[in-house]
Design a protein around this motif. Sequence first.
Motif, PDB file in Angstrom:
ATOM      1  N   LYS A  80       1.082   4.067  -3.113  1.00 58.59           N
ATOM      2  CA  LYS A  80       0.860   5.499  -2.843  1.00 58.59           C
ATOM      3  C   LYS A  80       2.071   6.319  -3.299  1.00 58.59           C
ATOM      4  O   LYS A  80       1.921   7.364  -3.945  1.00 58.59           O
ATOM      5  CB  LYS A  80       0.601   5.704  -1.348  1.00 58.59           C
ATOM      6  CG  LYS A  80       0.324   7.125  -0.954  1.00 58.59           C
ATOM      7  CD  LYS A  80       0.024   7.232   0.531  1.00 58.59           C
ATOM      8  CE  LYS A  80      -0.190   8.678   0.929  1.00 58.59           C
ATOM      9  NZ  LYS A  80      -0.423   8.817   2.371  1.00 58.59           N
ATOM     10  N   HIS A  81       3.256   5.828  -3.000  1.00 63.06           N
ATOM     11  CA  HIS A  81       4.507   6.499  -3.362  1.00 63.06           C
ATOM     12  C   HIS A  81       4.644   6.611  -4.883  1.00 63.06           C
ATOM     13  O   HIS A  81       4.986   7.677  -5.404  1.00 63.06           O
ATOM     14  CB  HIS A  81       5.676   5.708  -2.751  1.00 63.06           C
ATOM     15  CG  HIS A  81       7.018   6.294  -2.961  1.00 63.06           C
ATOM     16  ND1 HIS A  81       7.468   7.405  -2.289  1.00 63.06           N
ATOM     17  CD2 HIS A  81       8.038   5.913  -3.776  1.00 63.06           C
ATOM     18  CE1 HIS A  81       8.693   7.687  -2.665  1.00 63.06           C
ATOM     19  NE2 HIS A  81       9.061   6.793  -3.579  1.00 63.06           N
ATOM     20  N   PHE A 125       0.823  -1.205   0.000  1.00 62.18           N
ATOM     21  CA  PHE A 125       0.000   0.000   0.000  1.00 62.18           C
ATOM     22  C   PHE A 125       0.863   1.264   0.000  1.00 62.18           C
ATOM     23  O   PHE A 125       0.574   2.219  -0.712  1.00 62.18           O
ATOM     24  CB  PHE A 125      -0.964   0.019   1.190  1.00 62.18           C
ATOM     25  CG  PHE A 125      -2.134  -0.919   1.037  1.00 62.18           C
ATOM     26  CD1 PHE A 125      -2.948  -0.881  -0.089  1.00 62.18           C
ATOM     27  CD2 PHE A 125      -2.421  -1.849   2.025  1.00 62.18           C
ATOM     28  CE1 PHE A 125      -4.028  -1.742  -0.223  1.00 62.18           C
ATOM     29  CE2 PHE A 125      -3.504  -2.713   1.899  1.00 62.18           C
ATOM     30  CZ  PHE A 125      -4.306  -2.656   0.771  1.00 62.18           C
ATOM     31  N   ALA A 126       1.948   1.253   0.777  1.00 62.05           N
ATOM     32  CA  ALA A 126       2.840   2.413   0.837  1.00 62.05           C
ATOM     33  C   ALA A 126       3.561   2.616  -0.497  1.00 62.05           C
ATOM     34  O   ALA A 126       3.717   3.755  -0.957  1.00 62.05           O
ATOM     35  CB  ALA A 126       3.852   2.244   1.967  1.00 62.05           C
ATOM     36  N   GLU A 150       2.213   6.260  -7.264  1.00 62.79           N
ATOM     37  CA  GLU A 150       1.146   7.060  -7.865  1.00 62.79           C
ATOM     38  C   GLU A 150       1.388   8.554  -7.677  1.00 62.79           C
ATOM     39  O   GLU A 150       1.078   9.351  -8.574  1.00 62.79           O
ATOM     40  CB  GLU A 150      -0.209   6.633  -7.311  1.00 62.79           C
ATOM     41  CG  GLU A 150      -0.641   5.273  -7.832  1.00 62.79           C
ATOM     42  CD  GLU A 150      -1.966   4.770  -7.289  1.00 62.79           C
ATOM     43  OE1 GLU A 150      -2.528   3.844  -7.914  1.00 62.79           O
ATOM     44  OE2 GLU A 150      -2.443   5.287  -6.244  1.00 62.79           O
ATOM     45  N   ALA A 151       1.980   8.934  -6.548  1.00 60.32           N
ATOM     46  CA  ALA A 151       2.310  10.344  -6.314  1.00 60.32           C
ATOM     47  C   ALA A 151       3.357  10.837  -7.310  1.00 60.32           C
ATOM     48  O   ALA A 151       3.439  12.034  -7.596  1.00 60.32           O
ATOM     49  CB  ALA A 151       2.815  10.537  -4.883  1.00 60.32           C
TER      50      ALA A 151
END
Length: 145
Positions: free
Chosen positions: A20-21, A16-17, A23-24
């Motif tokens: 998120k990383h 999950f981290a 996609e940012a």
Amino acid sequence: MKISIGNDHAGTDYKFAVIKHLEAKGFTVTNYGTDSNDSVDYPDFVHPVAKDVASKKADFGIIICGSGNGANMTANKYQSVRSALCWTKEIVALARQHNNANILSIPARFTALPQVLEMVDTFFETAFEGGRHENRINKIPTTSC
């Protein structure tokens, strides 16, 4: 850039981290991993990643399991996959520079999240050097030994 990611129960939080990383940073990520911490069989979540990379549906893959070994062994069954089990950014850099790794295998039980994110960044920021390494990786695929 398209990334496929897969994980077993040991890698859910890291997955999950990492998503998120990435996609940012503008990456498109396909999640094949379990979203639970309940025990599962890692090959079920690694095969789709390796298939995506082998078929060029994804540019690269990331796989995460407890030791990274089982996931790595599974991914490397595919002819055009060069999955690298890494636990430091230095090993990641060499896997990209010298081996043209196209899947990063992460050992969740032996890495910390900041270290993992640094490894992921290194994986995507490091280019294959080619040259003498090209000849070597061309000798890897085989139909039988």
